[in-house]
Design a protein around this motif. Sequence first.
Motif, mmCIF file in Angstrom:
data_model
loop_
_atom_site.group_PDB
_atom_site.id
_atom_site.type_symbol
_atom_site.label_atom_id
_atom_site.label_comp_id
_atom_site.label_asym_id
_atom_site.label_seq_id
_atom_site.Cartn_x
_atom_site.Cartn_y
_atom_site.Cartn_z
ATOM 1 N N ALA B 137 0.825 -1.395 0.085
ATOM 2 C CA ALA B 137 -0.121 0.003 -0.172
ATOM 3 C C ALA B 137 0.921 1.191 0.007
ATOM 4 O O ALA B 137 0.197 2.431 -0.073
ATOM 5 N N ASP B 138 2.117 1.170 -0.231
ATOM 6 C CA ASP B 138 3.078 2.370 0.134
ATOM 7 C C ASP B 138 3.906 2.377 -1.279
ATOM 8 O O ASP B 138 4.824 1.648 -1.473
ATOM 9 N N GLU B 139 3.805 3.668 -1.786
ATOM 10 C CA GLU B 139 4.629 3.792 -3.087
ATOM 11 C C GLU B 139 6.084 3.930 -2.910
ATOM 12 O O GLU B 139 6.950 3.237 -3.617
ATOM 13 N N ASP B 140 6.326 4.354 -1.589
ATOM 14 C CA ASP B 140 7.939 4.455 -1.329
ATOM 15 C C ASP B 140 8.479 2.943 -1.389
ATOM 16 O O ASP B 140 9.503 2.565 -1.867
ATOM 17 N N SER B 141 7.630 1.901 -0.448
ATOM 18 C CA SER B 141 8.194 0.640 -0.203
ATOM 19 C C SER B 141 8.228 -0.038 -1.509
ATOM 20 O O SER B 141 9.163 -0.759 -1.993
ATOM 21 N N ILE B 142 7.289 0.212 -2.437
ATOM 22 C CA ILE B 142 7.051 -0.438 -3.677
ATOM 23 C C ILE B 142 8.264 -0.030 -4.571
ATOM 24 O O ILE B 142 9.128 -0.861 -5.281
ATOM 25 N N GLU B 143 8.845 1.399 -4.488
ATOM 26 C CA GLU B 143 10.002 1.747 -5.359
ATOM 27 C C GLU B 143 11.203 1.026 -4.796
ATOM 28 O O GLU B 143 12.051 0.578 -5.669
ATOM 29 N N LYS B 144 11.358 0.957 -3.527
ATOM 30 C CA LYS B 144 12.402 0.419 -2.931
ATOM 31 C C LYS B 144 12.648 -1.265 -3.267
ATOM 32 O O LYS B 144 13.625 -1.540 -3.784
ATOM 33 N N ILE B 145 11.560 -1.781 -3.058
ATOM 34 C CA ILE B 145 11.665 -3.305 -3.411
ATOM 35 C C ILE B 145 11.937 -3.475 -4.814
ATOM 36 O O ILE B 145 12.692 -4.357 -5.200
ATOM 37 N N THR B 146 11.455 -2.632 -5.769
ATOM 38 C CA THR B 146 11.427 -2.951 -7.122
ATOM 39 C C THR B 146 12.982 -2.820 -7.556
ATOM 40 O O THR B 146 13.497 -3.570 -8.287
ATOM 41 N N LYS B 147 13.429 -1.582 -7.042
ATOM 42 C CA LYS B 147 14.777 -1.295 -7.470
ATOM 43 C C LYS B 147 15.923 -2.566 -6.905
ATOM 44 O O LYS B 147 16.595 -2.777 -7.602
ATOM 45 N N MET B 148 15.461 -3.030 -5.805
ATOM 46 C CA MET B 148 16.278 -3.993 -4.973
ATOM 47 C C MET B 148 16.395 -5.091 -5.737
ATOM 48 O O MET B 148 17.309 -5.860 -6.000
ATOM 49 N N VAL B 149 15.005 -5.546 -6.275
ATOM 50 C CA VAL B 149 14.983 -6.921 -6.967
ATOM 51 C C VAL B 149 15.566 -6.698 -8.382
ATOM 52 O O VAL B 149 16.023 -7.660 -8.984
ATOM 53 N N LYS B 150 15.391 -5.639 -8.882
ATOM 54 C CA LYS B 150 15.857 -5.352 -10.410
ATOM 55 C C LYS B 150 17.587 -5.314 -10.091
ATOM 56 O O LYS B 150 17.993 -5.919 -11.204
#
Lengths: 265, 300
Positions: B137-150
Motif C-alpha cells: 500500500a506504500d509507493e515508497d516501499s514499492i519503489e525500494k523493493i522494485t529497485k532492490m529486486v531489479k
Amino acid sequence: MNKCGLRNDIPQIYEVSRVEKEGKDLFTVFLKGQFLCKPGQFVMVWLPRVDEKPMAVSYLGKDEFGFTFHTLGTFTQECSKVKKGDKIGIRGPYGNWFSQEKNSVIVGGGVGLSSVSTLIDGMKATVIHGARDKDHLLYTKRFKDMIICTDDGSAGTKGFVTLALEEVLEKKRTKKVYCCGPEIMMKKVLELCNKYHVDCEASLERYMKCGFGVCGACMIDDKVVCKEGPIFSSKELNTMKEFGEYARIKTGRKVTLQEYSAWRG
Amino acid sequence: MLSTTLCGMKLRNPTILASGILGVTKESAAKVGRMGAGAVTLKSLCHEERKGNPNPTMFGRKGQFLNAVGLPGQGIDNAIDDFKKLNDLDVPVIGSIFGYTIEQFGEVAKKMASLKPAMIEVDISCPHMEYSKPFYADEDSIEKITKMVKKNSGKIPVSIKLSPNVHNIADLARAAEKAGADCITAINTASAMKINIETGKPILANRIGGLSGPALRPIAVRCVYEIYEKVKIPIIGTGGVTTGEDAIEMIMAGAAAVGVGTAFYYNGLEAMKKITSEMEAWMKKHKVKTLSEIRGKAHE
C-alpha cells in the motif's frame, strides 16, 4: 445428507452421534445423517478452532457415517474427545474410489484398514489385516473372517501382511489386490503383486490442504494425490519415482519417507 | 492466433498459471504446461522455510473461493536443491518471490535468478502476511523493493504483483514502473471472510483470507483498466478468469497476458484449454486475428 452424493467444498455441519473406542489409541467418530460416497473416498474433517484433516469414510450407514483414526497428533487427540451432540464440519467426498472387482484380496495395515473398510462391506473378498500387536487390531467384530498378522505374534500369525498375502496368492487365483497401510507395506504388496502378475490398487497418503486438486501440496511425482488419487493402480505405482521413497512435508520440502513418517508422528 | 510476447518471453497463448495454484513442485508446473498454459508461475518462495497457516486454509463454492494458506514454502535454498534450474521445461516458468524486509527481497531475487526463470514475480501484496509495514500500500516501499529486486535479477524481467486492497492501485503501479519494473501483475486476492453460522466460527483458521474466483473478476478488470491508463509496461491481468470471454474482457481492459488460478478449481487441469479454445472461437467469430487488435480496446 449430501444430495445425490454431490461434492461440497465448503464445510457442512454434522452432529456427533457417538464415539467408539476401536482399539488402543484407535477411535471412530460417528456423525448423524446419511453421507453418500464410494469405497476409498475421503472427506475433510473440520474441528472448528483446531484444524482440518483428510479422513477416509470408514462406516456408511443409513442414518450415520463415521471415520476412524489413530491418536497421533493434536487433531486426532481432539477428535477422540468430541462428545455426542458436538458439531463437526465435513466437506467432500473427495478423490477416486476402488474398482470393486470379484475374486480379490483386501489388505489393511494398521489404521489403513479404515480406508478399505467400506470396500469390505460391499463385497466378498479375502481380507488380511496387520497390526503391531493385538491391542492395535481394528474391526475384529465387524469383519470376523480376517486373516490377522501381528508384528509381535500376540494375535494371528507373527509377521508382516506380505507373508499372509503371498500364501493367498500362491493358493487362490486372484484378480486384484486392494491395499491401504504404511507406504513401505504397500510397496512390498505391489512387489508381490508384480511377482504374481496380479493387479494392485493402493490408497496413498500425502499431506493435504485443499482436497480438490488446486493447492499442489500432495503431489507424488506429477500426480495430485487428492484428485487423481488417492487410489493408484499397479501401472501408475510402478512408474512413480517417489512411491515408497519420498514425500513432501507441510512446507513443500521433499524428504525421505522415513523423515515424513517421523514428522507425521 | 493466440501467440504473444511478454517482456521478451514468447508465449504460445496468453494464459499464465497464477502463483499459488499447483506450482509447489517443478513436476506440477511442467504438467500445467503440458495441459496448455502459455507460462506457469511457481508458488511464492522467501528466504526461509515456512509452514503457513493451519487448516482450513481454503474452500470454494459457486462463484467464489477463499484462501488463507499463509505462504507456506520450502524456502529458496531448498528450492534451489529441488529445482536445479527453471529454464529446462517446455513452458516458460515465472519464479515468485517475497521477503519480510526490503533486503530479503533482494537476497531471494538473487537466488531465484540463479535458477534462470523466464521472469521473476514479486509478491508484495499477499493480504495475509504479517508485514510490519504493508509494502503493497506504500509507493515508497514499492519503489525500494522494485529497485532492490531489479538490482539482483540481472537481465531477467521483473513483474510486481499488486493488491486490490488499496485506493490508488494505478499510482502504485506507476511507482513500480518508475523504479524499473518490467511488468505489473494485477491483482492478488481481495481481503475477505466467511463465518459458519451453525458454529458461529470463521471457517478459515486464519479467520481472514483472500477472495478469488468469478466474484473477484470485476474488481480485477477495473484495476487493470486503471493501471493501463497510468503505465506503459505490460500487465498480467489476473482475477477470476475462467472462460475465454473473461480473458478477452481482461485483454480489452489492457492486459498483455492473463493470469489464471481459481479456474483450476472449477475446471481442473482442463482450465487453460477451455479458456484458449473459447478465446479462439470468439476471435474467429468476431474476425479478430491477433490479440493486439483488441488490447486496451475499452480505452478507445
